[in-house]
Design a protein around this motif. Structure first.
Motif, PDB file in Angstrom:
ATOM      1  N   THR A 173      36.286  35.337  50.123  1.00 53.64           N
ATOM      2  CA  THR A 173      35.174  34.725  50.841  1.00 53.64           C
ATOM      3  C   THR A 173      34.650  33.502  50.108  1.00 53.64           C
ATOM      4  O   THR A 173      34.356  32.471  50.724  1.00 53.64           O
ATOM      5  N   LEU A 174      34.536  33.604  48.792  1.00 50.18           N
ATOM      6  CA  LEU A 174      34.021  32.470  48.014  1.00 50.18           C
ATOM      7  C   LEU A 174      34.991  31.298  48.035  1.00 50.18           C
ATOM      8  O   LEU A 174      34.568  30.144  48.138  1.00 50.18           O
ATOM      9  N   LEU A 175      36.296  31.588  47.947  1.00 45.65           N
ATOM     10  CA  LEU A 175      37.275  30.493  48.021  1.00 45.65           C
ATOM     11  C   LEU A 175      37.141  29.754  49.344  1.00 45.65           C
ATOM     12  O   LEU A 175      37.146  28.524  49.390  1.00 45.65           O
ATOM     13  N   PHE A 207      25.617  37.615  51.035  1.00 44.17           N
ATOM     14  CA  PHE A 207      26.662  37.920  51.996  1.00 44.17           C
ATOM     15  C   PHE A 207      26.470  39.348  52.480  1.00 44.17           C
ATOM     16  O   PHE A 207      25.769  40.141  51.856  1.00 44.17           O
ATOM     17  N   ARG A 208      27.122  39.701  53.594  1.00 44.70           N
ATOM     18  CA  ARG A 208      26.940  41.023  54.186  1.00 44.70           C
ATOM     19  C   ARG A 208      28.104  41.941  53.865  1.00 44.70           C
ATOM     20  O   ARG A 208      29.251  41.516  53.839  1.00 44.70           O
ATOM     21  N   GLY A 209      27.795  43.218  53.648  1.00 42.09           N
ATOM     22  CA  GLY A 209      28.810  44.256  53.509  1.00 42.09           C
ATOM     23  C   GLY A 209      29.750  44.030  52.348  1.00 42.09           C
ATOM     24  O   GLY A 209      29.347  43.687  51.244  1.00 42.09           O
ATOM     25  N   GLY A 210      31.051  44.225  52.624  1.00 42.69           N
ATOM     26  CA  GLY A 210      32.063  44.097  51.584  1.00 42.69           C
ATOM     27  C   GLY A 210      32.191  42.695  51.041  1.00 42.69           C
ATOM     28  O   GLY A 210      32.695  42.495  49.934  1.00 42.69           O
ATOM     29  N   ARG A 211      31.733  41.738  51.799  1.00 47.14           N
ATOM     30  CA  ARG A 211      31.785  40.360  51.317  1.00 47.14           C
ATOM     31  C   ARG A 211      30.906  40.164  50.094  1.00 47.14           C
ATOM     32  O   ARG A 211      31.003  39.157  49.416  1.00 47.14           O
ATOM     33  N   ARG A 212      30.026  41.126  49.840  1.00 45.37           N
ATOM     34  CA  ARG A 212      29.167  41.055  48.667  1.00 45.37           C
ATOM     35  C   ARG A 212      29.574  42.064  47.598  1.00 45.37           C
ATOM     36  O   ARG A 212      29.296  41.852  46.423  1.00 45.37           O
ATOM     37  N   LYS A 213      30.258  43.151  47.999  1.00 41.40           N
ATOM     38  CA  LYS A 213      30.447  44.277  47.080  1.00 41.40           C
ATOM     39  C   LYS A 213      31.875  44.484  46.592  1.00 41.40           C
ATOM     40  O   LYS A 213      32.072  45.088  45.542  1.00 41.40           O
ATOM     41  N   LEU A 214      32.863  44.043  47.353  1.00 41.03           N
ATOM     42  CA  LEU A 214      34.253  44.327  47.014  1.00 41.03           C
ATOM     43  C   LEU A 214      34.896  43.101  46.371  1.00 41.03           C
ATOM     44  O   LEU A 214      34.837  41.999  46.928  1.00 41.03           O
ATOM     45  N   TRP A 215      35.514  43.301  45.214  1.00 42.84           N
ATOM     46  CA  TRP A 215      35.990  42.185  44.400  1.00 42.84           C
ATOM     47  C   TRP A 215      36.954  41.279  45.153  1.00 42.84           C
ATOM     48  O   TRP A 215      36.793  40.065  45.189  1.00 42.84           O
ATOM     49  N   ARG A 275      34.970  40.455  32.943  1.00 44.23           N
ATOM     50  CA  ARG A 275      33.673  40.941  33.421  1.00 44.23           C
ATOM     51  C   ARG A 275      32.730  39.766  33.690  1.00 44.23           C
ATOM     52  O   ARG A 275      32.021  39.739  34.699  1.00 44.23           O
ATOM     53  N   GLN A 276      32.760  38.772  32.804  1.00 42.69           N
ATOM     54  CA  GLN A 276      31.903  37.596  32.992  1.00 42.69           C
ATOM     55  C   GLN A 276      32.283  36.830  34.261  1.00 42.69           C
ATOM     56  O   GLN A 276      31.422  36.394  35.023  1.00 42.69           O
ATOM     57  N   LYS A 277      33.598  36.701  34.485  1.00 46.08           N
ATOM     58  CA  LYS A 277      34.066  35.997  35.676  1.00 46.08           C
ATOM     59  C   LYS A 277      33.637  36.738  36.937  1.00 46.08           C
ATOM     60  O   LYS A 277      33.127  36.142  37.883  1.00 46.08           O
ATOM     61  N   LYS A 278      33.818  38.069  36.911  1.00 46.90           N
ATOM     62  CA  LYS A 278      33.430  38.859  38.080  1.00 46.90           C
ATOM     63  C   LYS A 278      31.929  38.773  38.328  1.00 46.90           C
ATOM     64  O   LYS A 278      31.477  38.629  39.468  1.00 46.90           O
ATOM     65  N   ARG A 279      31.170  38.825  37.259  1.00 48.42           N
ATOM     66  CA  ARG A 279      29.709  38.746  37.403  1.00 48.42           C
ATOM     67  C   ARG A 279      29.306  37.401  38.013  1.00 48.42           C
ATOM     68  O   ARG A 279      28.432  37.333  38.876  1.00 48.42           O
ATOM     69  N   ARG A 280      29.981  36.341  37.574  1.00 47.24           N
ATOM     70  CA  ARG A 280      29.706  35.004  38.101  1.00 47.24           C
ATOM     71  C   ARG A 280      30.014  34.940  39.610  1.00 47.24           C
ATOM     72  O   ARG A 280      29.236  34.414  40.391  1.00 47.24           O
ATOM     73  N   TYR A 281      31.148  35.516  40.011  1.00 49.12           N
ATOM     74  CA  TYR A 281      31.535  35.520  41.420  1.00 49.12           C
ATOM     75  C   TYR A 281      30.558  36.346  42.251  1.00 49.12           C
ATOM     76  O   TYR A 281      30.116  35.918  43.312  1.00 49.12           O
ATOM     77  N   PHE A 282      30.235  37.558  41.760  1.00 55.20           N
ATOM     78  CA  PHE A 282      29.328  38.429  42.516  1.00 55.20           C
ATOM     79  C   PHE A 282      27.951  37.792  42.656  1.00 55.20           C
ATOM     80  O   PHE A 282      27.280  37.947  43.673  1.00 55.20           O
ATOM     81  N   LYS A 283      27.532  37.061  41.645  1.00 56.97           N
ATOM     82  CA  LYS A 283      26.247  36.387  41.707  1.00 56.97           C
ATOM     83  C   LYS A 283      26.267  35.316  42.802  1.00 56.97           C
ATOM     84  O   LYS A 283      25.288  35.129  43.527  1.00 56.97           O
ATOM     85  N   GLN A 284      27.404  34.636  42.945  1.00 54.80           N
ATOM     86  CA  GLN A 284      27.517  33.618  43.984  1.00 54.80           C
ATOM     87  C   GLN A 284      27.604  34.228  45.381  1.00 54.80           C
ATOM     88  O   GLN A 284      27.271  33.584  46.359  1.00 54.80           O
ATOM     89  N   ALA A 285      28.062  35.485  45.446  1.00 56.15           N
ATOM     90  CA  ALA A 285      28.217  36.146  46.743  1.00 56.15           C
ATOM     91  C   ALA A 285      26.927  36.813  47.198  1.00 56.15           C
ATOM     92  O   ALA A 285      26.914  37.509  48.209  1.00 56.15           O
ATOM     93  N   LYS A 286      25.850  36.604  46.471  1.00 52.87           N
ATOM     94  CA  LYS A 286      24.569  37.200  46.842  1.00 52.87           C
ATOM     95  C   LYS A 286      24.139  36.667  48.206  1.00 52.87           C
ATOM     96  O   LYS A 286      24.223  35.469  48.469  1.00 52.87           O
TER      97      LYS A 286
END
Length: 119
Positions: free
Chosen positions: A38-40, A24-32, A11-22
């Motif tokens: 996208t981040l890679l 971005f548009r559409g699924g690039r921000r919402k889908l794991w 959960r912490q890892k996912k939260r860290r990734y989603f925070k970095q994807a702030k």
């Protein structure tokens, strides 16, 4: 055998990734999976472009020096060659700043370069 789910760390890892994807548009921000891909890619671009920024600035400085030197009747290559011959050690960043902000000093450098290379 018990199935391990890595509850909190995952959960912490996912939260860290989603925070970095702030931002971005559409699924690039919402889908794991999309966020991760996208981040890679964005990290790869960031690494590459940190190197390219240095190249692009050097190109810009050379362009500016060339334009300023040609206005004074000498090409970029002859100007740089003349500076080296007269043992004036200024890098391209400094030369472009001089060409923009202190034309009188740049004029003297051009005269010294012309005298050193004989043109």
């Amino acid at each position: 055998m018990v199935r391990v789910t890595y509850g909190a760390p995952r959960r912490q890892k996912k939260r860290r990734y989603f925070k970095q994807a702030k931002g971005f548009r559409g699924g690039r921000r919402k889908l794991w999976r999309t966020v991760r891909e996208t981040l890679l890619r964005s990290w790869a671009y960031a690494f590459r472009d940190r190197k390219q920024r240095k190249r692009q600035f050097r190109r810009l400085w050379i362009l500016r020096i060339n334009a300023a030197a040609r206005q004074r009747g000498i090409t970029y290559s002859r100007f740089i060659n003349g500076l080296k011959a007269s043992q004036i050690d200024l890098n391209r960043k400094q030369l472009s700043e001089l060409a923009i902000h202190d034309p009188a000093a740049f004029d003297t450098l051009v005269e010294k370069a012309k005298a050193a290379c004989g043109s």
